[in-house]
Design a protein around this motif. Structure first.
Motif, PDB file in Angstrom:
ATOM      1  N   UNK A  20      11.228  -7.141  -2.526  1.00 21.09           N
ATOM      2  CA  UNK A  20      10.720  -8.504  -2.314  1.00 21.09           C
ATOM      3  C   UNK A  20       9.706  -8.882  -3.401  1.00 21.09           C
ATOM      4  N   UNK A  21       9.376  -7.928  -4.266  1.00 21.80           N
ATOM      5  CA  UNK A  21       8.394  -8.189  -5.309  1.00 21.80           C
ATOM      6  C   UNK A  21       6.969  -8.139  -4.801  1.00 21.80           C
ATOM      7  N   UNK A  22       6.747  -7.492  -3.622  1.00 26.02           N
ATOM      8  CA  UNK A  22       5.399  -7.392  -3.079  1.00 26.02           C
ATOM      9  C   UNK A  22       4.900  -5.962  -3.226  1.00 26.02           C
ATOM     10  N   UNK A  23       4.013  -5.750  -4.159  1.00 32.24           N
ATOM     11  CA  UNK A  23       3.517  -4.390  -4.337  1.00 32.24           C
ATOM     12  C   UNK A  23       2.184  -4.194  -3.620  1.00 32.24           C
ATOM     13  N   UNK A  24       1.779  -5.186  -2.825  1.00 35.70           N
ATOM     14  CA  UNK A  24       0.545  -5.125  -2.040  1.00 35.70           C
ATOM     15  C   UNK A  24      -0.676  -4.715  -2.881  1.00 35.70           C
ATOM     16  N   UNK A  25      -1.020  -5.533  -3.874  1.00 39.40           N
ATOM     17  CA  UNK A  25      -2.178  -5.188  -4.694  1.00 39.40           C
ATOM     18  C   UNK A  25      -3.450  -5.221  -3.839  1.00 39.40           C
ATOM     19  N   UNK A  26      -4.329  -4.286  -4.095  1.00 39.32           N
ATOM     20  CA  UNK A  26      -5.609  -4.257  -3.355  1.00 39.32           C
ATOM     21  C   UNK A  26      -5.516  -3.548  -2.021  1.00 39.32           C
ATOM     22  N   UNK A  27      -4.325  -3.091  -1.643  1.00 44.34           N
ATOM     23  CA  UNK A  27      -4.222  -2.325  -0.399  1.00 44.34           C
ATOM     24  C   UNK A  27      -3.891  -0.885  -0.735  1.00 44.34           C
ATOM     25  N   UNK A  28      -4.719   0.028  -0.283  1.00 43.39           N
ATOM     26  CA  UNK A  28      -4.407   1.437  -0.434  1.00 43.39           C
ATOM     27  C   UNK A  28      -3.521   1.867   0.727  1.00 43.39           C
ATOM     28  N   UNK A  29      -2.694   2.854   0.479  1.00 47.07           N
ATOM     29  CA  UNK A  29      -1.816   3.327   1.546  1.00 47.07           C
ATOM     30  C   UNK A  29      -2.023   4.825   1.756  1.00 47.07           C
ATOM     31  N   UNK A  30      -1.675   5.276   2.959  1.00 54.18           N
ATOM     32  CA  UNK A  30      -1.748   6.702   3.283  1.00 54.18           C
ATOM     33  C   UNK A  30      -0.587   7.020   4.211  1.00 54.18           C
ATOM     34  N   UNK A  31      -0.162   8.284   4.182  1.00 56.30           N
ATOM     35  CA  UNK A  31       1.019   8.681   4.949  1.00 56.30           C
ATOM     36  C   UNK A  31       0.810   8.470   6.451  1.00 56.30           C
ATOM     37  N   UNK A  32      -0.355   8.825   6.951  1.00 53.65           N
ATOM     38  CA  UNK A  32      -0.615   8.650   8.386  1.00 53.65           C
ATOM     39  C   UNK A  32      -2.103   8.336   8.596  1.00 53.65           C
ATOM     40  N   UNK A  33      -2.460   8.070   9.846  1.00 52.85           N
ATOM     41  CA  UNK A  33      -3.826   7.638  10.151  1.00 52.85           C
ATOM     42  C   UNK A  33      -4.852   8.696   9.755  1.00 52.85           C
ATOM     43  N   UNK A  34      -4.500   9.983   9.986  1.00 51.83           N
ATOM     44  CA  UNK A  34      -5.445  11.048   9.634  1.00 51.83           C
ATOM     45  C   UNK A  34      -5.785  11.034   8.150  1.00 51.83           C
ATOM     46  N   UNK A  35      -4.723  10.926   7.313  1.00 53.28           N
ATOM     47  CA  UNK A  35      -4.986  10.882   5.871  1.00 53.28           C
ATOM     48  C   UNK A  35      -5.699   9.604   5.479  1.00 53.28           C
ATOM     49  N   UNK A  36      -5.385   8.522   6.187  1.00 53.87           N
ATOM     50  CA  UNK A  36      -6.071   7.256   5.932  1.00 53.87           C
ATOM     51  C   UNK A  36      -7.557   7.378   6.179  1.00 53.87           C
TER      52      UNK A  36
END
Lengths: 131, 131
Positions: B93-109
């Motif tokens: 969709x061309x959305x790379x979500x700039x400014x949002x960090x991601x993590x595999x699960x809540x614990x890693x988040x």
């Protein structure tokens, strides 16, 4: 929506119930949750119902079942975030949710679970020293 | 369902998105979340989307908005539990979500957020020692 997500938070599992429960969803939640308790050897389950405005006898029974299943898998269940109106309805329905501990919010629920774990460890230590 | 519950976990807030978002729900989530960040002086927001099988451009934009709002309120946003298929769709969709960090699960988040906070504190300490 097929499944209610179960989030692992350290030794505990967190389930937030946001959607109207129906038979299939309740069954899949029970299956998923028991599988996750076994896989992670979780000691506690937090079920947050802060967004539920109505808890009928079906949901009440499901919560009681989940608590009973968790207990036989050696995990404590704490129900958090119950709205005052829900508490009134539950008592009026004659459901006092035996075997389920409650806490005002998830933070207090976690503290409660940590106390349980601490107490368990202490009693294990005592047993150990008597040997 | 009127509102998506926001759970306070220590310094962070946790939002689990389970239902299909629509305009009103997205707006009320933004209002509730910004109010809660301000009230609790939260430093981080965890948004778990593990139960979402589809993320369209509406949800993508909503997530980006939430992250931007949190940032101006001095809170970091971490998106957790993204399914592989969702990652594929977002990029398509061309959305790379700039400014949002991601993590595999809540614990890693949570670990990620704790690292950020630790880094912030350290840089504050350094600034302090230079004065």
């Amino acid at each position: 929506m097929d499944r209610i997500p179960i989030l692992k938070m350290g030794d505990f599992l967190l389930v937030t119930i946001q959607v109207d429960m129906h038979d299939e969803l309740a069954l899949s939640l029970q299956e998923d949750l028991t599988a996750r308790i076994a896989r992670h050897a979780s000691r506690g389950v937090l079920i947050d119902i802060s967004s539920l405005e109505i808890v009928d006898s079906f949901i009440g029974r499901m919560l009681a079942n989940i608590a009973a299943m968790s207990r036989v898998l050696d995990a404590q269940t704490v129900l958090t975030g119950m709205q005052p109106a829900v508490a009134i309805t539950l008592v009026e329905l004659g459901m006092s949710l035996p075997g389920i501990r409650t806490a005002l919010n998830v933070e207090r629920g976690m503290e409660l679970l940590q106390e349980f774990m601490h107490r368990d460890t202490e009693s294990e230590d005592n047993n150990g020293s008597e040997e």
